[in-house]
Design a protein around this motif. Structure first.
Motif: not given
Lengths: 282, 214
Positions: A113-114, A117, A126, A129-131, A258-260
């Motif tokens: 997820a990073h 960014f 950017e 960004p969705d995992v 979170v889920r990620a």
């Protein structure tokens, strides 16, 4: 018998990496630190001689291009069969000292997820960004954590990439402070590059992170391969050094996953199962 | 330090547009940032997600974005309003930056760490700020030295003296248990610059004396 100083048995009896064998000096031992103790590592032909600061010899072996030692009574080191595949280039991408705990660095390595960014324009964007959901499990024998079916859009997944691609990832954590990443090779479709993070635990909040490459890329010159890994790692370093607390919290509700973060949740659960107390807050 | 009331943590001028300022009060790290509408936010300097310092983040004018995973937190409420890894949500309602009480007065920014009804130090209406002075001594030791020097104490860490005919308020910020910052405000209508220079020299020499003590 060396005094453990309260270090948990799993950590005490593991093999730990203490440097890349090729990079050992030829003119005498190198002084470094392991689990808060001063040690020396000396090249002995294709092998190595590792000692505590007071001269006490420690077990030593060379594996995957690195020197491994232990303060206790180690079992076998984890398997990494790809190292022996004839068409791979095996090398140390970079080694960086970082003011953090070993498990913080592993968790960052497992985190997709990073990418948009921290590694903007390289490992993520950017706009993407969705995992997506992926699978994670502790193996039946309890010896490693595996995360699979990970998919992430990457503008430049590797030094040899020519454009953006949806890249598939698989992670193994076969050692509390070592993680192995398998990702689609941009050069050989259907095969996977292997990138491993081998952490030398100098102290509970002091590590040397070694990025090992076992890749299918005969063309990219060595400096460019190293520069690519260094560029990524220097983006991670300030993040790692600004995570508070430095030790990884294992107690409930320390963070807000979170889920990620499924891989990190499984990794923390596994550390609790192993009884690891080094570099963590229980 | 609950119950200590509002304590100075920065100069208002430290909170420039679209910046995130890192302050420390009694060992508690604080991310201070001013939204475009003037609202000052004082948050625990730690993203609730993975603990990265929010002072590394990006001040977007009405939200603060964490540098690590791009999570956004709203000015004022501190509520998390966007998690890029899961753009479709939902975001847990309890996900929020930890906030501290904050107020501005006389060109200084004050924070209260306790959430009880905190009181502001009594300050004059018109003041000019003096240069803040970091000192490598605990706040209590600096306060004791000011008592010894005969300054009037308005509160345990708030002193008043007269210099060049102007009344000076010295407010001590306990930063860590070994360091503090002395913030100064001068009540004056006379030439500000000479007074500021005089106070800078005086405070420098005081600091040398304080730090020389065993």
């Amino acid at each position: 018998m060396i005094e453990t100083g309260g270090i948990d048995p799993d950590t005490w009896n593991r093999w730990h990496v203490v440097g890349c064998h090729d990079e050992l000096p030829t003119d005498g031992p190198r002084t470094t630190r392991l689990l808060g103790r001063a040690i020396t590592v000396a090249r002995r032909g294709a092998g190595a001689d590792v000692r505590l600061g007071d001269g006490t010899p420690l077990p030593a072996q060379i594996a995957y291009g690195y020197v491994w030692t232990s303060l206790g009574t180690p079992g076998p080191l984890f398997e990494l069969p790809e190292y022996a595949e004839a068409d791979r280039r095996n090398l140390n991408g970079c080694s960086f000292g970082v003011r953090t705990s070993p498990p913080r660095a592993i968790e960052n390595f497992l985190d997709m997820a990073h990418f948009p960014f921290v590694h903007t324009g390289i490992l993520g964007e950017e706009d993407h960004p969705d995992v997506k959901d992926y699978d994670v499990a502790i193996s039946a024998d309890g010896r490693e954590v595996v995360a699979s079916n990970c998919l992430f859009y990457q503008p430049k997944a590797a030094a040899a990439s020519t454009g953006g691609a949806e890249v598939s990832y698989r992670y193994r954590v076969p050692h509390p402070w070592c993680a192995v990443l398998y990702k689609d090779s941009p050069v050989k479709p259907g095969r996977m590059d292997v990138i491993a993070l081998f952490i030398q635990p100098c102290g509970e909040e002091e590590i040397i992170a070694n990025l090992a490459l076992f890749i299918l890329d005969d063309d990219t010159p060595l400096p460019a391969l190293r520069r690519f890994q260094q560029q990524i790692f220097v983006q991670d370093k300030p993040i790692l050094e600004n995570q508070m607390p430095r030790r990884l919290p294992l107690y409930p509700r320390a963070d807000s996953p979170v889920r990620a973060d499924k891989a990190s949740i499984a990794y923390r659960r596994w550390l609790r199962q192993l009884g690891t107390t080094y570099g963590v807050l229980s | 330090m609950s119950g200590a009331g509002y304590q100075p943590v920065a100069s208002s001028r430290d909170l420039v547009a679209r910046h995130v300022f890192q302050a420390c009060l009694s060992g508690q790290e604080i991310a201070l940032w001013r939204a475009d509408d003037g609202t000052v936010n004082a948050w625990e300097n730690r993203c609730p997600h993975r603990g990265v310092r929010l002072s590394l983040g990006v001040n977007l004018g009405d939200r603060l974005m964490c540098r690590y995973h791009g999570w956004r937190y709203e000015s004022g409420s501190g509520a998390c309003s966007h998690i890029p890894a899961h753009p479709e949500g939902p975001i847990p309602a309890t996900l929020c930056a930890r906030r501290f009480l904050v107020a501005e007065a006389g060109g200084l920014v004050f924070v209260a760490l306790g959430d009880d009804a905190a009181t502001m130090p009594a300050l004059p209406e018109d003041t000019i700020p003096l240069r803040a002075l970091p000192v490598s001594r605990p706040a209590e030791a600096v306060a004791a030295a000011l008592v010894e020097a005969g300054l009037a104490a308005a509160a345990p860490l708030h002193f008043i003296e007269t210099q060049d005919g102007a009344s000076i308020h010295l407010l001590i910020q306990p930063a860590t248990d070994r360091t503090c910052v002395v913030h100064g405000l001068a009540e004056t209508t006379a030439g500000a610059l000479p007074l500021q220079r005089h106070m800078a020299r005086l405070m420098e020499s005081r600091r040398r004396a304080w730090e020389a003590r065993p």
